[in-house]
Design an enzyme around this catalytic site. Structure first.
Site, mmCIF file in Angstrom:
data_model
loop_
_atom_site.group_PDB
_atom_site.id
_atom_site.type_symbol
_atom_site.label_atom_id
_atom_site.label_comp_id
_atom_site.label_asym_id
_atom_site.label_seq_id
_atom_site.Cartn_x
_atom_site.Cartn_y
_atom_site.Cartn_z
ATOM 1 N N SER A 116 84.444 -40.834 42.608
ATOM 2 C CA SER A 116 83.355 -41.784 42.894
ATOM 3 C C SER A 116 82.893 -42.370 41.572
ATOM 4 O O SER A 116 83.090 -41.751 40.519
ATOM 5 C CB SER A 116 82.188 -41.037 43.550
ATOM 6 O OG SER A 116 81.017 -41.829 43.527
ATOM 7 N N TYR B 269 76.276 -33.883 44.870
ATOM 8 C CA TYR B 269 77.417 -34.818 44.913
ATOM 9 C C TYR B 269 77.853 -35.173 43.494
ATOM 10 O O TYR B 269 79.044 -35.128 43.161
ATOM 11 C CB TYR B 269 76.977 -36.071 45.674
ATOM 12 C CG TYR B 269 78.057 -37.084 45.970
ATOM 13 C CD1 TYR B 269 79.053 -36.815 46.899
ATOM 14 C CD2 TYR B 269 78.055 -38.335 45.357
ATOM 15 C CE1 TYR B 269 80.021 -37.765 47.204
ATOM 16 C CE2 TYR B 269 79.012 -39.288 45.661
ATOM 17 C CZ TYR B 269 80.001 -38.995 46.580
ATOM 18 O OH TYR B 269 80.955 -39.933 46.878
HETATM 19 C C1 BGC Z 1 78.645 -42.641 47.710
HETATM 20 C C2 BGC Z 1 77.805 -43.639 48.457
HETATM 21 C C3 BGC Z 1 77.135 -44.606 47.502
HETATM 22 C C4 BGC Z 1 78.149 -45.189 46.552
HETATM 23 C C5 BGC Z 1 77.525 -46.125 45.517
HETATM 24 C C6 BGC Z 1 79.574 -43.349 46.761
HETATM 25 O O1 BGC Z 1 80.305 -42.422 46.039
HETATM 26 O O2 BGC Z 1 79.393 -41.865 48.638
HETATM 27 O O3 BGC Z 1 76.829 -42.962 49.222
HETATM 28 O O4 BGC Z 1 76.497 -45.651 48.223
HETATM 29 O O5 BGC Z 1 78.826 -44.170 45.884
HETATM 30 O O6 BGC Z 1 76.393 -45.553 44.928
#
Ligand code: BGC
Length: 255
Positions: free
Chosen positions: A143, A156
């Site tokens: 991410s 996360y």
């Molecule tokens: C997350 C989302 C978030 C996006 C941008 C992703 O990794 O799962 O919830 O909106 O990042 O911030």
């Protein structure tokens, strides 16, 4: 077709980015193992799309949080498909909470799937490659939050930050075995993980205003990069993170 004769396992491929990647790899000629926590209607849709492309598909139920499942998914995938060449570690979850309210249960839920599960299924995959003396590809769907803070999503961020380092470390350790390891770091992609956001017009507009390309991404905006990283074109690419975020990560304005 870039992936003829290859077999790919895509975790979390019943929906969202995982589903798009599974279908895209099949378009490039790969046979696919569809894996998800629950094999419902949407997993079947992934499988049907792959079959319609003339590729072989096998569906496996597996909970990444459970290392016995991870072992079984790799073993069953190898048994049914003969081998696995490409592992796409896509499955992931997130929990919104103020840091001071994060429970051990939520911490374990996020870290067990995003980090522990990814770690051990990759270990099982690498042991399969070692046992058969073959090279392979590991592609982690990380991410932008392996880099960018995401307040109220500390679990996360901790998991994705760890994936950043795991990618670099494994690229170095597994390079001599001919195994490449790369991360794709999506930004805001319209998938079920974002359901709350997608149903909140105000939040959505605020987020879109922060994305230079002016829109959320689609799963298909991510899947082409996965196909590239799985292909021979990327045979000299390892230990790198590729951001797919419409410009979100480095967007800064004074006005
Ligand atoms: C997350 C989302 C978030 C996006 C941008 C992703 O990794 O799962 O919830 O909106 O990042 O911030």
């Amino acid at each position: 077709m870039k992936l003829q004769g290859k077999t790919a396992l895509v975790t979390g491929s019943a929906q969202g980015i995982g589903q798009a990647i599974a279908i895209r790899l099949a378009q490039e000629g790969a046979d696919i193992i569809v894996d998800d926590r629950a094999l419902g209607q949407s997993a079947q849709e992934t499988a049907d799309a792959i079959t319609a492309l003339g590729r072989r598909v096998h569906m496996i139920q597996g909970d990444l949080a459970n290392t016995e499942d991870d072992r079984r998914v790799i073993a069953e995938g190898v048994e049914k498909m003969g081998k696995i060449d490409i592992l796409v570690n896509n499955a992931g979850v997130e929990k919104h909470a103020d840091f001071w309210d994060v429970t051990e249960k939520d911490f374990d839920f996020v870290l067990q799937i995003n980090l522990r599960g990814t770690f051990f299924i990759t270990q099982d995959f690498v042991n399969h490659l070692r046992a058969t003396n073959r090279p392979g590809r590991v592609i982690n769907i990380s991410s932008v939050h392996e880099e960018l803070p995401f307040p109220h999503f500390s679990t996360y961020c901790a998991s994705k930050g760890a994936l950043k380092m795991l990618c670099r470390d494994l690229a170095v350790e597994l390079g001599p075995l001919g195994i490449t390891v790369n991360n794709i770091a999506p930004g805001a992609i319209a998938t079920p993980i974002n359901t709350a956001l997608l149903n909140n017009p105000q939040l959505l507009a605020l987020l879109e205003s922060k994305i230079p390309l002016g829109r959320l991404g689609k799963p298909e905006d991510v899947s082409g990069l996965a196909a590239f990283l799985a292909s021979d074109d990327a045979s000299y690419v390892t230990g790198a993170t590729f951001v797919v975020d419409g410009g979100l990560l480095h967007n800064y304005h004074e006005q």
